[in-house]
Structure formats: structure tokens, C-alpha cells
Write a protein that holds these residues in place. Structure first.
Motif, PDB file in Angstrom:
ATOM      1  N   TYR A 136       0.821  -1.209   0.000  1.00 39.10           N
ATOM      2  CA  TYR A 136       0.000   0.000   0.000  1.00 39.10           C
ATOM      3  C   TYR A 136       0.861   1.268   0.000  1.00 39.10           C
ATOM      4  O   TYR A 136       0.399   2.336  -0.403  1.00 39.10           O
ATOM      5  N   LEU A 137       2.095   1.152   0.477  1.00 43.24           N
ATOM      6  CA  LEU A 137       3.036   2.270   0.508  1.00 43.24           C
ATOM      7  C   LEU A 137       4.373   1.807  -0.065  1.00 43.24           C
ATOM      8  O   LEU A 137       4.690   0.617  -0.056  1.00 43.24           O
ATOM      9  N   GLY A 138       5.147   2.782  -0.538  1.00 41.00           N
ATOM     10  CA  GLY A 138       6.489   2.504  -1.016  1.00 41.00           C
ATOM     11  C   GLY A 138       7.483   3.403  -0.314  1.00 41.00           C
ATOM     12  O   GLY A 138       7.128   4.479   0.185  1.00 41.00           O
ATOM     13  N   VAL A 139       8.743   2.978  -0.246  1.00 40.98           N
ATOM     14  CA  VAL A 139       9.796   3.752   0.401  1.00 40.98           C
ATOM     15  C   VAL A 139      10.642   4.451  -0.662  1.00 40.98           C
ATOM     16  O   VAL A 139      11.029   3.833  -1.658  1.00 40.98           O
ATOM     17  N   ILE A 140      10.895   5.731  -0.436  1.00 41.58           N
ATOM     18  CA  ILE A 140      11.802   6.480  -1.308  1.00 41.58           C
ATOM     19  C   ILE A 140      13.210   6.366  -0.729  1.00 41.58           C
ATOM     20  O   ILE A 140      13.440   6.719   0.436  1.00 41.58           O
ATOM     21  N   ASP A 141      14.135   5.857  -1.513  1.00 40.02           N
ATOM     22  CA  ASP A 141      15.510   5.646  -1.058  1.00 40.02           C
ATOM     23  C   ASP A 141      16.254   6.985  -1.062  1.00 40.02           C
ATOM     24  O   ASP A 141      16.593   7.523  -2.111  1.00 40.02           O
ATOM     25  N   VAL A 142      16.477   7.517   0.131  1.00 39.25           N
ATOM     26  CA  VAL A 142      17.095   8.838   0.272  1.00 39.25           C
ATOM     27  C   VAL A 142      18.403   8.715   1.039  1.00 39.25           C
ATOM     28  O   VAL A 142      18.499   7.979   2.027  1.00 39.25           O
ATOM     29  N   GLU A 143      19.394   9.442   0.597  1.00 39.93           N
ATOM     30  CA  GLU A 143      20.709   9.430   1.231  1.00 39.93           C
ATOM     31  C   GLU A 143      20.606   9.832   2.703  1.00 39.93           C
ATOM     32  O   GLU A 143      19.946  10.797   3.065  1.00 39.93           O
ATOM     33  N   GLY A 144      21.245   9.046   3.571  1.00 34.60           N
ATOM     34  CA  GLY A 144      21.264   9.356   4.998  1.00 34.60           C
ATOM     35  C   GLY A 144      20.119   8.762   5.774  1.00 34.60           C
ATOM     36  O   GLY A 144      20.029   8.948   6.999  1.00 34.60           O
ATOM     37  N   LEU A 145      19.219   8.065   5.107  1.00 38.12           N
ATOM     38  CA  LEU A 145      18.097   7.439   5.796  1.00 38.12           C
ATOM     39  C   LEU A 145      18.317   5.922   5.851  1.00 38.12           C
ATOM     40  O   LEU A 145      19.046   5.382   5.023  1.00 38.12           O
ATOM     41  N   PRO A 146      17.732   5.226   6.833  1.00 40.93           N
ATOM     42  CA  PRO A 146      16.686   5.727   7.717  1.00 40.93           C
ATOM     43  C   PRO A 146      17.197   6.710   8.770  1.00 40.93           C
ATOM     44  O   PRO A 146      18.344   6.663   9.173  1.00 40.93           O
ATOM     45  N   PHE A 147      16.289   7.610   9.161  1.00 38.80           N
ATOM     46  CA  PHE A 147      16.561   8.572  10.220  1.00 38.80           C
ATOM     47  C   PHE A 147      16.300   7.864  11.552  1.00 38.80           C
ATOM     48  O   PHE A 147      15.250   7.257  11.751  1.00 38.80           O
ATOM     49  N   ILE A 148      17.269   7.924  12.464  1.00 36.94           N
ATOM     50  CA  ILE A 148      17.144   7.211  13.735  1.00 36.94           C
ATOM     51  C   ILE A 148      16.739   8.181  14.849  1.00 36.94           C
ATOM     52  O   ILE A 148      17.360   9.229  15.036  1.00 36.94           O
ATOM     53  N   ARG A 149      15.705   7.814  15.565  1.00 31.21           N
ATOM     54  CA  ARG A 149      15.316   8.551  16.771  1.00 31.21           C
ATOM     55  C   ARG A 149      15.116   7.521  17.882  1.00 31.21           C
ATOM     56  O   ARG A 149      15.148   6.310  17.641  1.00 31.21           O
ATOM     57  N   ASN A 150      14.879   7.989  19.083  1.00 32.67           N
ATOM     58  CA  ASN A 150      14.707   7.091  20.219  1.00 32.67           C
ATOM     59  C   ASN A 150      13.292   7.144  20.775  1.00 32.67           C
ATOM     60  O   ASN A 150      12.594   8.156  20.660  1.00 32.67           O
ATOM     61  N   PHE A 151      12.877   6.045  21.393  1.00 35.93           N
ATOM     62  CA  PHE A 151      11.712   6.032  22.269  1.00 35.93           C
ATOM     63  C   PHE A 151      12.238   5.998  23.697  1.00 35.93           C
ATOM     64  O   PHE A 151      13.148   5.221  24.017  1.00 35.93           O
ATOM     65  N   SER A 152      11.670   6.835  24.565  1.00 38.40           N
ATOM     66  CA  SER A 152      12.102   6.889  25.960  1.00 38.40           C
ATOM     67  C   SER A 152      10.917   6.731  26.892  1.00 38.40           C
ATOM     68  O   SER A 152       9.791   7.126  26.560  1.00 38.40           O
ATOM     69  N   ILE A 153      11.187   6.144  28.063  1.00 40.37           N
ATOM     70  CA  ILE A 153      10.171   6.112  29.118  1.00 40.37           C
ATOM     71  C   ILE A 153      10.484   7.240  30.095  1.00 40.37           C
ATOM     72  O   ILE A 153      11.649   7.534  30.370  1.00 40.37           O
ATOM     73  N   ILE A 154       9.446   7.884  30.605  1.00 37.27           N
ATOM     74  CA  ILE A 154       9.623   8.945  31.593  1.00 37.27           C
ATOM     75  C   ILE A 154       8.788   8.619  32.826  1.00 37.27           C
ATOM     76  O   ILE A 154       7.637   8.191  32.724  1.00 37.27           O
ATOM     77  N   THR A 155       9.390   8.784  33.991  1.00 40.28           N
ATOM     78  CA  THR A 155       8.723   8.543  35.270  1.00 40.28           C
ATOM     79  C   THR A 155       9.197   9.599  36.258  1.00 40.28           C
ATOM     80  O   THR A 155      10.175  10.305  36.018  1.00 40.28           O
ATOM     81  N   HIS A 156       8.508   9.641  37.404  1.00 38.62           N
ATOM     82  CA  HIS A 156       8.948  10.535  38.465  1.00 38.62           C
ATOM     83  C   HIS A 156      10.159   9.948  39.171  1.00 38.62           C
ATOM     84  O   HIS A 156      10.374   8.735  39.170  1.00 38.62           O
TER      85      HIS A 156
END
Length: 296
Positions: free
Chosen positions: A253-273
Motif C-alpha cells: 500500500y506504501l512505497g519507500v523512497i531511497d534517500v541518502e542518509g536514511l533511515p533517520f534514527i530517533r529514540n523512544f524513551s520512558i519517563i517517570t517521576h
């Protein structure tokens, strides 16, 4: 005082003394007396009353906001005391940003419920900015956000990496173009992005900034699912998490465009008190880590 606040919050939520009394299994006069006593203790009228409804005045808004926070803290306090002698059980309020909340959290909750059926999870899905505010106000026990939070009052810990790619309709000319494109070659494309405050929007802006790139046209949508449908329909392109597009890529249903420098990496974080955590919260975090480790 806690009972007065519980009754006050219920009246506000129901907007009606009779409905609140019915849910609290109390008489209407008893509810009215509790509210009257609370107003006397506070030293101010909190509710504007008519025959059909009640609503907060300015003083009431202040009390309502802090009452929710106080009751959440009292629930957590009781849970911590119960944890000293009992197994993981009781309520836990979990908040997550849209990508994590919609595509990963249901599987983690299912695993936790299978192993720890006495834990009672309550889920809220918002953008990362709102999740941070809810955890800060003690209205959530734990939050999962995109990126990393630098905050003296909250703990933040990275728990997973997220790979993000640029997607387009499978019929888009660039999805089948041989070779790797530069981001600059996508300047004329319509970019469909999430709203300000979203971690996905922040990731896109970080990508643009790192490449000194400015899209000429941006459409802003408040839902990842809406963005996916719009991209599939050929309305534009977008930067999305690989977690969010697995099914669409698998089904074509979707296609990926091959772009220089990708994939872009980010993080998932947990936050607590930084204060104590209940066994239910610790168990959820352990389950989350176990689930995510399956994909490493």
C-alpha cells in the motif's frame, strides 16, 4: 479531605449532582452537603449551579486541577504501601505518544495482562508534549515519548531505537527510481506531517535541519493513520516510523523512497517521576523491555 475531593471531581465530571450521586451510590442531598463543606474549607464558592447543570468557576478550576493531582498521588501512595506485602497488582496509568501507543503498546499490555492479570492498566494516547505534562502533573504513572527528555523532575531512559523512512504512494515515480536520492530532490513534493508537539513532527524537522532543507509545501495532519491513507492516495510524501508502516509495506500500500542518509534514527524513551515506583509500574517496564528485546 480525599473523600471531599473525590466527590467534587465526580460532580465536575458528570456536570450534575444527581448523576454524580447515582454513580457514587449516595443521595443528592449528601453530595450537596459534601460540596458545601468543601467550599467552606477552601473559603470560596467552586461551582456555579442551575437546575440542570453545574460548572466550574475560576476558583473551582484551580481546585479541580489540583484535586486530580492529589487523588492520583494518594492512589500511588496506597499502591506503594500495598506493594510491600503483595504481588504486582492494582491500577497503573500509562501514557504514550501516538506511534508507540498505537503500534507497540497494545502488544506490551497484552503480554503484561497474560502474566500479571491483577494489574489494571489505563491508557492515554497523546503527542509527546502532552504526555510529558501529564506525567509531570502526576496524572500518569509512566509515559513513553519519542526522543529524550532533559528534565530535573523526571527520569528519562531510552528503551528503543526507531527507524524512520520517507514513504510515498506505490505508484509514485520516486518509489521505483534506481539509485539513492538526495533530500534536496524532494523539495517540490508536498510533505504531509504531524502537528507541532508531536515527536514525529520533531523528527522530520530535525531531518530537514540536518540537511539544510526546507520543504516548499507542508500539509499538517493530526493522525498518523490519516497521513498513511493520504500518502497512499497520492496526496504527498511523509517521514514515518517503520513500526507504523509494516503492514502497509508488506501489502504494497506504501512505497519507500531511497534517500541518502536514511533511515533517520530517533529514540523512544520512558519517563517517570524520580520518587518511588509501584510494583505495577516496575512490572510494566520489565515487560516493555522484554517485548522490545525480541526485535533487537
Amino acid at each position: 479531605m480525599d473523600q471531599y475531593l473525590q466527590i467534587f471531581v465526580k460532580v465536575v465530571e458528570k456536570g450534575n449532582f444527581s448523576k454524580a450521586a447515582e454513580e457514587l451510590h449516595m443521595t443528592q442531598p449528601a453530595v450537596s452537603q459534601y460540596i458545601k463543606s468543601l467550599e467552606e474549607q477552601i473559603g470560596a464558592r467552586l461551582l456555579e449551579r442551575t437546575n440542570k447543570f453545574v460548572r466550574l468557576n475560576q476558583a473551582g478550576e484551580i481546585v479541580y486541577y489540583h484535586a486530580q493531582e492529589i487523588l492520583a498521588l494518594m492512589t500511588k501512595m496506597q499502591s506503594l504501601v500495598d506493594d510491600l506485602t503483595n504481588n504486582a497488582s492494582g491500577p497503573i496509568t500509562i501514557g504514550a505518544s501516538y506511534t508507540f501507543g498505537e503500534y507497540l503498546l497494545p502488544h506490551i499490555i497484552a503480554r503484561m495482562q497474560h502474566n500479571y492479570p491483577h494489574i489494571q492498566p489505563s491508557i492515554k494516547i497523546h503527542n509527546s508534549k502532552e504526555i510529558i505534562e501529564l506525567v509531570s502533573s502526576h496524572l500518569l504513572d509512566i509515559g513513553i515519548i519519542e526522543g529524550f527528555l532533559h528534565n530535573d523532575q523526571l527520569n528519562s531512559e531510552v528503551v528503543s531505537e526507531d527507524k524512520m523512512v520517507i514513504v510515498a504512494s506505490p505508484d509514485h515515480s520516486l518509489t521505483n527510481k534506481p539509485g539513492t536520492l538526495s533530500l534536496a530532490e524532494l523539495a517540490e513534493e508536498t510533505w504531509i506531517l504531524r502537528e507541532e508537539g508531536s515527536g514525529t513532527r520533531e523528527a522530520a524537522e530535525n531531518l530537514f535541519s540536518s540537511h539544510q532543507f526546507t520543504p516548499k509545501k507542508i500539509m499538517e495532519f493530526g493522525s498518523t493513520q490519516l497521513i498513511k491513507e493520504s500518502v497512499q492516495a497520492g496526496l504527498g510524501i511523509s517521514l514515518l516510523s517503520h513500526w507504523a508502516i509494516e503492514k502497509e509495506l508488506r501489502n504494497g500500500y506504501l512505497g519507500v523512497i531511497d534517500v541518502e542518509g536514511l533511515p533517520f534514527i530517533r529514540n523512544f524513551s520512558i519517563i517517570t517521576h524520580t520518587t518511588f515506583q509501584t510494583k505495577a509500574v516496575k512490572t510494566f517496564i520489565e515487560t516493555l523491555r522484554e517485548y522490545l528485546s525480541d526485535f533487537e
